[in-house]
Design an enzyme around this catalytic site. Sequence first.
Site, PDB file in Angstrom:
ATOM      1  NE  ARG A  93      -3.633   0.136   2.461  1.00 38.44           N
ATOM      2  CZ  ARG A  93      -4.964  -0.104   2.168  1.00 38.44           C
ATOM      3  NH1 ARG A  93      -5.354  -1.092   1.648  1.00 38.44           N
ATOM      4  NH2 ARG A  93      -5.818   0.836   1.775  1.00 38.44           N
ATOM      5  CD1 TRP A 149       2.835   5.557  -2.990  1.00 36.34           C
ATOM      6  CD2 TRP A 149       1.464   7.590  -2.797  1.00 36.34           C
ATOM      7  NE1 TRP A 149       2.602   6.307  -4.241  1.00 36.34           N
ATOM      8  CE2 TRP A 149       1.843   7.130  -3.990  1.00 36.34           C
ATOM      9  CE3 TRP A 149       0.717   8.419  -2.338  1.00 36.34           C
ATOM     10  CZ2 TRP A 149       1.515   8.293  -4.953  1.00 36.34           C
ATOM     11  CZ3 TRP A 149       0.240   9.277  -3.139  1.00 36.34           C
ATOM     12  CH2 TRP A 149       0.448   9.140  -4.660  1.00 36.34           C
ATOM     13  N   GLY A 188      -4.450   9.084   4.186  1.00 30.53           N
ATOM     14  CA  GLY A 188      -5.294  10.111   3.206  1.00 30.53           C
ATOM     15  C   GLY A 188      -4.773  11.699   3.290  1.00 30.53           C
ATOM     16  CD  GLU A 220      -4.151  -3.442 -17.829  1.00 29.08           C
ATOM     17  OE1 GLU A 220      -4.268  -2.347 -17.952  1.00 29.08           O
ATOM     18  OE2 GLU A 220      -3.589  -4.343 -17.106  1.00 29.08           O
ATOM     19  CE  LYS A 236      -0.388  -3.907 -15.174  1.00 34.75           C
ATOM     20  NZ  LYS A 236      -1.753  -3.890 -15.157  1.00 34.75           N
ATOM     21  CD  GLU A 245       1.571  -0.949 -13.398  1.00 33.74           C
ATOM     22  OE1 GLU A 245       0.573  -1.611 -13.787  1.00 33.74           O
ATOM     23  OE2 GLU A 245       1.313  -0.411 -12.047  1.00 33.74           O
TER      24      GLU A 245
HETATM   25  C1  F6R Z   1      -2.091  -0.710 -12.759  1.00 34.94           C
HETATM   26  C2  F6R Z   1      -3.080  -0.585 -11.601  1.00 34.94           C
HETATM   27  C3  F6R Z   1      -3.953   0.548 -11.457  1.00 34.94           C
HETATM   28  C4  F6R Z   1      -5.368   0.161 -10.763  1.00 34.94           C
HETATM   29  C5  F6R Z   1      -5.700   1.730 -10.394  1.00 34.94           C
HETATM   30  C6  F6R Z   1      -7.423   1.331 -10.058  1.00 34.94           C
HETATM   31  O1  F6R Z   1      -1.585  -2.041 -12.656  1.00 34.94           O
HETATM   32  O2  F6R Z   1      -3.069  -1.566 -10.678  1.00 34.94           O
HETATM   33  O3  F6R Z   1      -3.838   1.368 -12.536  1.00 34.94           O
HETATM   34  O4  F6R Z   1      -5.994  -0.579 -11.548  1.00 34.94           O
HETATM   35  O5  F6R Z   1      -5.277   2.529  -9.554  1.00 34.94           O
HETATM   36  O6  F6R Z   1      -7.433   0.530  -8.735  1.00 34.94           O
HETATM   37  P1  F6R Z   1      -8.597   0.079  -8.355  1.00 34.94           P
HETATM   38  O7  F6R Z   1      -9.280  -0.960  -9.328  1.00 34.94           O
HETATM   39  O8  F6R Z   1      -8.384  -0.545  -6.934  1.00 34.94           O
HETATM   40  O9  F6R Z   1      -9.799   1.206  -8.153  1.00 34.94           O
END
Ligand code: F6R
Length: 615
Positions: free
Chosen positions: A27, A75, A102, A484, A488, A491
């Site tokens: 996280r 983060w 947050g 997509e 990938k 990132e």
């Molecule tokens: C890329 C990735 C992110 C999430 C995005 C949305 O590999 O994991 O782009 O898809 O942050 O996250 P969720 O689906 O949790 O809303």
Amino acid sequence: MCGIVGYVGQRQAVEVVLDGLRRLEYRGYDSAGVALVAGGALGLAKKAGKLANLESALGDAVLPESTCGIGHTRWATHGVPSDRNAHPHPSADGRIALIHNGIIENFGQLRGELEADGVQFASETDTEVAAQLLGREYALDGDLTEAMTRACARLEGAFTLLAVAADDPDTVVGARRNSPLVVGVGEGEYFLASDVAAFIAYTTDAIELGQDQIVTIGRGGIAIRDFGGDPSEGRPYKVDWDITAAEKGGYDTFMRKEINEQPTAVADTLRGRIDESGQIVLDEVRMSDQDFRDIDKVFIIACGTSYHAGLVTKYAIEHWTRIPCEVELSSEFRYRDPVLDRSTLVISISQSGETMDTLMAVRHAKDQKARVLSISNTVGSTIPRESDAVLYTRAGIEVAVASTKAFLTQLAACYLVGLHLAQTRGIMYADEVKAVLDELVATPDKIATLLKDMEPVRELARESAAFGRVLFIGRHVGYPVALEGALKLKELAYIHAEGFAAGELKHGPISLIDDGTPVIAIVPSPRGRSLLHDKIVSNIQEVKARGAKVIAVCEDGDDITGVHADHVIATPASPTLLAPLLTAVPLQEFAAELATALGKDIDQPRNLAKSVTVE
Ligand code: F6R
């Protein structure tokens, strides 16, 4: 974003808190810290960098006799990742320590007020404002729960807060607004965490907290109140997966494990949702057939990979239902003033169910009276809780930051929703729905077959690593797959990767192609000599003529593509609309291998975090 853990019980707190942080590191991983309480002392340690840095710098903070503590993995939002900006933040008098997930939006005003009162700040974070405010309130009566209640009344924004006090070794107090927090209930011990993964090794009994609640865990039990100070309740539930799901299980990385779990994850997502006669049964979604019949427009909102699942879904929904469907990035949706009403179905897609951009878009849609159906992988998370209806994907916990099995299960769930819409509205005959479902149910085995032979894909990835740039092209549902694949790679490998609608190349991007540029083309099925197929074969020739090295992801036996591409990655035959369940898979493996060849950490790419709980 940011992982937080709190513990009160009989075990050594430092062990439990560090164990929890290890499981929540996905996280956020730019700094970490712990605060432990025992014998009137507060042991505090925090360190920039990954958790391992903190572990080697714990020193005197450990307080071995402590059975009460909190921990944080960060983060960064406000203030660079550094030792002093890491959490926990102590109050000026050092009596309390606080961690936060947050953004506190009115931190500037509060900081000014506290500084005018003589408080000296030690960090650049918004979090320290909450710590100083809480410290000031705590000094009034020495009651941490009351102090937290008064402090929360002053805070604006999104926050989960946990705090401990030096002279109260029996209590951790938490508060939750717009950010996740769950309670774990063990035998005489209690946990607070952003995610059940932190405590799943100790208990599977959890309590989901609601919006604007304050929770106090102590040796005597747990107490929940609302921000107004009135008693309140959470929703108890049983976590239905165990610790092995949150471990690598023999793989070198979580991402590789999760790629390989895709056949099971997709099969699990379909299971129990199709009856023997081949009809879709979605009773669980909490929307009646009449509700589905009343819809005249669909909006899909999502971010990142989930947005790409939404783009694929648009093709399926419009083709199967003839209802207009728009797909929008959550972060743009509410600023555009979209036209929504009671007959609009808004489908939100979010693996975590906590993404702040999507949550805010959902709230906007609800304000406009649209019906919101959420597709999420996280039971009890905020977005499904605030939606009118929910369909859970069953990918199991996804730990690697880059989404893989969540993407495929989102596609599977979206196909079910699309077919269900067509079925309830009578647009498709039962046998037509069944024919698609039969194909869908056959897909997990095809994914498994595909995964058995990934070495050629890995080899191509290693060869492409030297080039430092990869382009992806596709048409129709192949276009979101191209996006997509590029995401990938960006990132994970930190190189320039971009996805294009193949037909757009000639309108500009083709100038990016020079000698040896790797171009990955997602090619639709050649069966029936489809127009779509012919067009992309032409696009392959266009880029080849300009020096590109073309890797085609195409259907097994597609000899025409084989003639023109430099390399072919063959995928099992599939109907066009369902093909992304297969064509996305080699692109995940390609990105993972290319990034590994460049020496990158594929589970925890730089600057990123799973579950993006800030806007
Ligand atoms: C890329 C990735 C992110 C999430 C995005 C949305 O590999 O994991 O782009 O898809 O942050 O996250 P969720 O689906 O949790 O809303």
